[in-house]
Design an enzyme around this catalytic site. Structure first.
Site, PDB file in Angstrom:
ATOM      1  N   HIS A  31       1.428   4.957  -2.695  1.00 13.52           N
ATOM      2  CA  HIS A  31       1.680   6.432  -2.264  1.00 13.52           C
ATOM      3  C   HIS A  31       2.870   7.099  -3.175  1.00 13.52           C
ATOM      4  CE1 HIS A  31      -1.323   7.543   0.820  1.00 13.52           C
ATOM      5  NE2 HIS A  31      -1.191   6.260   1.347  1.00 13.52           N
ATOM      6  N   HIS A  84       0.802  -1.249  -0.147  1.00 16.66           N
ATOM      7  CA  HIS A  84      -0.032   0.000  -0.288  1.00 16.66           C
ATOM      8  C   HIS A  84       0.858   1.102   0.066  1.00 16.66           C
ATOM      9  CE1 HIS A  84      -3.029   3.122   0.902  1.00 16.66           C
ATOM     10  NE2 HIS A  84      -2.180   3.281   1.916  1.00 16.66           N
TER      11      HIS A  84
HETATM   12 FE    FE Z   1      -2.433   5.338   2.942  1.00 14.49          FE
END
Ligand code: FE
Ligand code: PHE
Length: 298
Positions: A142, A137
């Site tokens: 990001h 993730h």
């Molecule tokens: Fe996050």
């Protein structure tokens, strides 16, 4: 699927300055040599699956940046190698962490253009769902957009804004967290005559990558700062509402003003349920609400 930024298990300790949180905030070296063959395989499976899904779904900035950083399916990337590219591009640095940080530490890192990345990756049996953010993730989701100059500045501005909101109080912080949720984690952007994904919570989820764009169920509404700051959200299901920006420049401009008077104004206004559509919303798609469950808005 989604990142639970809400429940932080932070211990507190009584001191002469009052009750202060005890942080486990250590920045750690990525223990790259200790990743197992399973770990690398998990990364590869997730990477390949998401890249397949994201062509034509994620925004071009994200896809281009991910390629430029040299992320690939072969092995878990080394933070030290990504950092060379990232630092040259926008001056951001990845730092390894054990997991979710206390809010203040998180803001402090962002304000200094450091992005904390969880070093460990989910187990093979958690491929499709994990409640807390892991390496996939954080890194896949990001990091690519930190290569984009405008988005990179937005993230730093958010960190500075977080330090300020934290000093103002919990309600200000809640308003700001909703903005993060509906932009950095679950944002959509108009691009090439359609909608594309830029939110990290979506790009790291196979199910939501399709759902957010193709399902009739969720609302898709034009970005509106104060509206978003009042809107509750879901941490246990796909979002009921996605907010759509026109560009990262729009996001930057719309969030440039001092939020202090906005927080004060919003303090008297009721929160908006996650699935609500209001008069005054720029409705791009009104959700059918199919499959929605009642309750559970955070
Ligand atoms: Fe996050
Ligand atoms: N302008 C905001 C403030 O004054 C800071 C901020 C910028 C917050 C960008 C989020 C995103 O608090």
């Amino acid at each position: 699927m989604v990142e639970a930024t809400i429940p932080r298990r932070v211990e507190h300790q009584q001191t002469d300055k009052g009750c202060v949180p005890v942080y486990t905030t250590a920045v750690v070296e990525q223990p790259w040599d200790s990743y197992s063959a399973d770990d690398h395989r998990t990364w590869g499976i997730l990477y390949t699956r998401q890249r397949g899904l994201l062509a034509g779904r994620a925004c071009e900035e994200f896809l281009r940046a991910q390629d430029a950083m040299g992320m690939g399916a072969d092995a878990i990337p080394k933070f030290s190698e990504l950092n060379r590219t990232l630092q040259a591009a926008t001056g951001w640095t990845l730092v390894g962490v054990e997991g979710l940080l206390p809010e203040l530490d998180f803001f402090e890192h962002l304000a200094h253009r450091r992005f904390p990345v969880t070093w460990w990756i989910r187990r093979p049996e958690q491929i499709d769902y994990i409640a807390e953010p892991d390496l996939f993730h954080d890194l896949f989701g990001h990091v690519p957009l930190l290569m984009d100059p405008v988005f990179a500045d937005y993230m730093q501005a958010y960190g500075r804004g977080g330090l300020k909101a934290h000093a103002i109080g919990p309600e200000a912080l809640q308003n700001l967290t909703r903005l993060y949720w509906y932009t950095v984690e679950f944002g959509l952007v108009r691009q090439g005559g359609g909608l594309r994904i830029y939110g990290a919570g979506i790009v790291s989820s196979a199910g939501e990558s399709r759902y957010c764009l193709e399902s009739d169920a969720p609302n898709r509404i034009g970005f509106d700062l104060e509206r978003i700051m009042r809107t509750r959200y879901r941490i246990d299901t796909y979002q009921k509402t996605y907010f759509v920006i026109d560009s990262f420049e729009q996001l930057m401009t719309a969030t440039a003003a001092d939020f202090t008077p906005i927080y004060a104004r919003l303090a008297d206004q009721p929160a908006i349920p996650a699935g609500a559509v209001l008069e005054g919303d720029t409705v791009i798609h009104r959700g059918s609400g199919e499959g929605w469950t009642d309750g559970g808005d955070v």
